[in-house]
Design an enzyme around this catalytic site. Sequence first.
Site, PDB file in Angstrom:
ATOM      1  N   ASP A 264       0.834  -1.202   0.000  1.00  0.00           N
ATOM      2  CA  ASP A 264       0.000   0.000   0.000  1.00  0.00           C
ATOM      3  C   ASP A 264       0.866   1.248   0.000  1.00  0.00           C
ATOM      4  O   ASP A 264       1.888   1.314   0.697  1.00  0.00           O
ATOM      5  CB  ASP A 264      -0.912   0.015   1.227  1.00  0.00           C
ATOM      6  CG  ASP A 264      -2.089  -0.909   1.045  1.00  0.00           C
ATOM      7  OD1 ASP A 264      -2.848  -0.704   0.093  1.00  0.00           O
ATOM      8  OD2 ASP A 264      -2.243  -1.852   1.847  1.00  0.00           O
TER       9      ASP A 264
ATOM     10  N   ARG B 214       6.253   2.574   8.430  1.00  0.00           N
ATOM     11  CA  ARG B 214       5.921   3.728   7.601  1.00  0.00           C
ATOM     12  C   ARG B 214       6.964   4.810   7.880  1.00  0.00           C
ATOM     13  O   ARG B 214       6.830   5.604   8.804  1.00  0.00           O
ATOM     14  CB  ARG B 214       4.502   4.220   7.906  1.00  0.00           C
ATOM     15  CG  ARG B 214       3.452   3.161   7.609  1.00  0.00           C
ATOM     16  CD  ARG B 214       2.049   3.624   7.922  1.00  0.00           C
ATOM     17  NE  ARG B 214       1.064   2.565   7.677  1.00  0.00           N
ATOM     18  CZ  ARG B 214      -0.235   2.657   7.950  1.00  0.00           C
ATOM     19  NH1 ARG B 214      -0.712   3.784   8.478  1.00  0.00           N
ATOM     20  NH2 ARG B 214      -1.051   1.656   7.700  1.00  0.00           N
TER      21      ARG B 214
ATOM     22  N   GLN C 293      -1.557  -3.095  13.776  1.00  0.00           N
ATOM     23  CA  GLN C 293      -2.989  -2.986  13.532  1.00  0.00           C
ATOM     24  C   GLN C 293      -3.662  -4.347  13.614  1.00  0.00           C
ATOM     25  O   GLN C 293      -3.045  -5.378  13.339  1.00  0.00           O
ATOM     26  CB  GLN C 293      -3.275  -2.413  12.130  1.00  0.00           C
ATOM     27  CG  GLN C 293      -2.884  -0.972  11.929  1.00  0.00           C
ATOM     28  CD  GLN C 293      -3.293  -0.460  10.553  1.00  0.00           C
ATOM     29  OE1 GLN C 293      -3.635  -1.238   9.660  1.00  0.00           O
ATOM     30  NE2 GLN C 293      -3.261   0.834  10.370  1.00  0.00           N
TER      31      GLN C 293
ATOM     32  N   ASP D 113     -13.438   7.183   8.321  1.00  0.00           N
ATOM     33  CA  ASP D 113     -12.525   7.135   9.464  1.00  0.00           C
ATOM     34  C   ASP D 113     -13.311   7.248  10.760  1.00  0.00           C
ATOM     35  O   ASP D 113     -14.245   8.053  10.865  1.00  0.00           O
ATOM     36  CB  ASP D 113     -11.519   8.287   9.413  1.00  0.00           C
ATOM     37  CG  ASP D 113     -10.481   8.125   8.311  1.00  0.00           C
ATOM     38  OD1 ASP D 113     -10.402   7.030   7.723  1.00  0.00           O
ATOM     39  OD2 ASP D 113      -9.757   9.095   8.043  1.00  0.00           O
TER      40      ASP D 113
ATOM     41  N   GLU E  84      -7.545   9.170  16.075  1.00  0.00           N
ATOM     42  CA  GLU E  84      -8.056   8.293  15.026  1.00  0.00           C
ATOM     43  C   GLU E  84      -7.906   6.837  15.440  1.00  0.00           C
ATOM     44  O   GLU E  84      -6.824   6.396  15.822  1.00  0.00           O
ATOM     45  CB  GLU E  84      -7.310   8.530  13.711  1.00  0.00           C
ATOM     46  CG  GLU E  84      -7.838   7.700  12.562  1.00  0.00           C
ATOM     47  CD  GLU E  84      -7.141   7.988  11.242  1.00  0.00           C
ATOM     48  OE1 GLU E  84      -7.085   7.072  10.399  1.00  0.00           O
ATOM     49  OE2 GLU E  84      -6.652   9.123  11.056  1.00  0.00           O
TER      50      GLU E  84
ATOM     51  N   SER F 247      -9.313   3.378   9.968  1.00  0.00           N
ATOM     52  CA  SER F 247      -9.705   3.759   8.617  1.00  0.00           C
ATOM     53  C   SER F 247     -10.198   2.491   7.953  1.00  0.00           C
ATOM     54  O   SER F 247      -9.534   1.454   8.009  1.00  0.00           O
ATOM     55  CB  SER F 247      -8.498   4.333   7.869  1.00  0.00           C
ATOM     56  OG  SER F 247      -8.825   4.568   6.518  1.00  0.00           O
TER      57      SER F 247
END
Length: 345
Positions: free
Chosen positions: A44, A102, A117, A245, A258, A261
């Site tokens: 991704d 990331r 996650q 989200d 957050e 998503s």
Amino acid sequence: MNPKETQQAIFAAKNYVEENLCRKLNLMMVTVPLIVDVESGVNDYLDRDGSRTPIQFHIANDNKHPIDAQVVQAATKWKRVALQRFGMTPGEGLCTDMRAVRKDYFLDHDHSAYVDQWDWEKSITADQRNLDYLKATVRAIWQVLVGAERHVLKLFPKLADSRYPNLPEDLRFLHAEDLLDMFPDLPRKRRETAILQKYPAVFIIGIGWTLKDGYPHEMRAADYDDWVTETRSDAGRPTNGLNGDMLVWNPVTERRHEMTSMGIRVNAATLRRQLEITGQLDFLKYPYHQAILNDQLPLSIGGGIGQSRTLMLLLRKAHLGEVSVSVWPKILKDMCAARDIHVLE
């Protein structure tokens, strides 16, 4: 909570979420890759402008059969392929204990280069590609998170504190266009902050679609969530998007937080349209994209629930580094130490 108690609470919460997420959504836990072959096209890029690139390296092997590999940034595409590989029929799905890197994130109190996650994916039918199904799934996930908070508070009563209210039983659904109408003079992040001060838990629909001010609420990759499908809001206004989200108000940091998503994934028609909009039709050469165009992959819904983000919220922590081990700039660690915030190293 001291660091030892925190570790005990981390795994109590983690086990609860995994067990109940699988039960609520009819998922099963499966293994997930940390690295993928570049040629597969399943990594991704997170944003449509390609500014967040994965870590890439060359595996020489025997110099006759080399592999160019990448560290995953998210398992979004891999999961959809895995639905097929594991023979998941509509109504069945998978959940992973995903780890990623990331490198292009700015490191702060709730962003880390190390990402963990509960990355999940569920096979659906064509008739379920609608807002009602999306909302029902969001509500099921919310019930798991509310239940996880109750579970942790029961096991660790010292976490109960009147300064930090519990999560509300329900969350509010809004389209990104609604949010723009409510706060037309505010930039995106401040719009989210403003709405969370009114409703402490919201799900913002339509992330990625260009709003009437000429900008999307946030950039979203073109080849996983469906952000172009035409829909209608509860008030009957024309809208776009089958994704969104989940955000909550964090009473410890006093900031937006957050949680996940997620969305209904692209089908053949919406994949092509989104790649046209973003000028990325060259992606259609990849096996993953060809499989969608040729209806060889299941229709699906899925998302990534941030583990450390969730644990940070449930355990009343001020920094992501209190619940996960990563790298942080010295200045940030010094700031935390001065405030008795135990960043793990």
